[in-house]
Design a protein around this motif. Structure first.
Motif, short mmCIF file in Angstrom:
data_model
loop_
_atom_site.label_atom_id
_atom_site.label_comp_id
_atom_site.label_asym_id
_atom_site.label_seq_id
_atom_site.Cartn_x
_atom_site.Cartn_y
_atom_site.Cartn_z
N LEU A 181 0.85 -1.20 0.00
CA LEU A 181 0.00 0.00 0.00
C LEU A 181 0.88 1.23 0.00
N ALA A 182 0.58 2.17 -0.87
CA ALA A 182 1.34 3.42 -0.94
C ALA A 182 0.43 4.52 -1.48
N PRO A 183 0.74 5.77 -1.13
CA PRO A 183 -0.09 6.88 -1.61
C PRO A 183 0.12 7.22 -3.08
N ASN A 184 1.32 6.92 -3.63
CA ASN A 184 1.60 7.21 -5.04
C ASN A 184 2.69 6.28 -5.55
N GLU A 185 2.97 6.34 -6.84
CA GLU A 185 3.93 5.40 -7.42
C GLU A 185 5.37 5.63 -6.96
N ASP A 186 5.74 6.89 -6.70
CA ASP A 186 7.09 7.16 -6.21
C ASP A 186 7.31 6.55 -4.83
N MET A 187 6.33 6.70 -3.96
CA MET A 187 6.44 6.12 -2.63
C MET A 187 6.40 4.59 -2.72
N ALA A 188 5.61 4.07 -3.63
CA ALA A 188 5.56 2.61 -3.82
C ALA A 188 6.91 2.07 -4.24
N LEU A 189 7.58 2.76 -5.16
CA LEU A 189 8.90 2.32 -5.60
C LEU A 189 9.90 2.40 -4.45
N LEU A 190 9.84 3.47 -3.67
CA LEU A 190 10.74 3.62 -2.53
C LEU A 190 10.51 2.51 -1.51
N LEU A 191 9.26 2.22 -1.20
CA LEU A 191 8.96 1.15 -0.24
C LEU A 191 9.37 -0.22 -0.78
N ALA A 192 9.18 -0.43 -2.07
CA ALA A 192 9.59 -1.69 -2.67
C ALA A 192 11.10 -1.87 -2.60
N LYS A 193 11.85 -0.79 -2.87
CA LYS A 193 13.32 -0.86 -2.77
C LYS A 193 13.74 -1.17 -1.35
N GLU A 194 13.16 -0.47 -0.39
CA GLU A 194 13.52 -0.68 1.01
C GLU A 194 13.24 -2.10 1.46
N ASN A 195 12.12 -2.65 1.02
CA ASN A 195 11.75 -4.00 1.45
C ASN A 195 12.46 -5.09 0.66
N PHE A 196 12.65 -4.88 -0.62
CA PHE A 196 13.13 -5.96 -1.46
C PHE A 196 14.65 -6.05 -1.54
N PHE A 197 15.33 -4.92 -1.65
CA PHE A 197 16.79 -4.96 -1.83
C PHE A 197 17.50 -5.54 -0.62
N ARG A 198 16.86 -5.54 0.53
CA ARG A 198 17.48 -6.16 1.69
C ARG A 198 17.46 -7.68 1.57
N ARG A 199 16.53 -8.22 0.82
CA ARG A 199 16.35 -9.68 0.74
C ARG A 199 17.26 -10.32 -0.28
N GLU A 200 17.28 -9.79 -1.48
CA GLU A 200 18.07 -10.41 -2.55
C GLU A 200 18.43 -9.37 -3.61
N PRO A 201 19.52 -9.59 -4.32
CA PRO A 201 19.91 -8.64 -5.36
C PRO A 201 18.98 -8.72 -6.57
N CYS A 202 18.80 -7.60 -7.24
CA CYS A 202 18.02 -7.59 -8.47
C CYS A 202 18.52 -6.45 -9.36
N THR A 203 18.24 -6.58 -10.65
CA THR A 203 18.70 -5.57 -11.59
C THR A 203 17.59 -4.61 -12.00
N ASN A 204 16.32 -5.01 -11.79
CA ASN A 204 15.21 -4.17 -12.21
C ASN A 204 14.05 -4.38 -11.27
#
Length: 105
Positions: A32-55
């Motif tokens: 859940l996020a208020p806009n797409e920029d915040m959604a991308l930021l939250l996704a980066k914060e949650n996902f990049f800690r778990r495993e590497p990705c290129t996109n």
């Protein structure tokens, strides 16, 4: 913030990631996020800690179009047996049967 204003404020986003160049995008989770920029930021914060990705992609759920029941039935009705190779093993037997029937006439 009440439940109605919160539901109007936040949107559901689907998060997709790509492990390496050339690999497919894979759905990871929803957020859940208020806009797409915040959604991308939250996704980066949650996902990049778990495993590497290129996109990383974030897509609002209501922007994804799914097939409805009628369209799914249409896909089931498509007979594409001619694309399968399992029938070619029988061709020699069927051909011999046809020739023997023709010779009997």
């Amino acid at each position: 913030m009440t439940d109605q204003t919160a539901s109007a404020f936040y949107q559901v986003y689907e998060v997709f990631s790509q492990r390496s160049a050339g690999s497919p995008m894979v759905h990871q989770f929803s957020l859940l996020a208020p806009n797409e920029d915040m959604a991308l930021l939250l996704a980066k914060e949650n996902f990049f800690r778990r495993e590497p990705c290129t996109n990383l992609w974030v897509v609002r759920r209501d922007h994804i179009r799914m097939t409805d029941e009628d369209e799914r039935l249409m896909f089931q009705r498509m007979d594409k047996v001619y694309r399968e190779t399992k029938g070619y093993g029988e061709v020699r037997r069927q051909w011999r049967k046809y020739i023997s029937e023709e010779e009997e006439r």
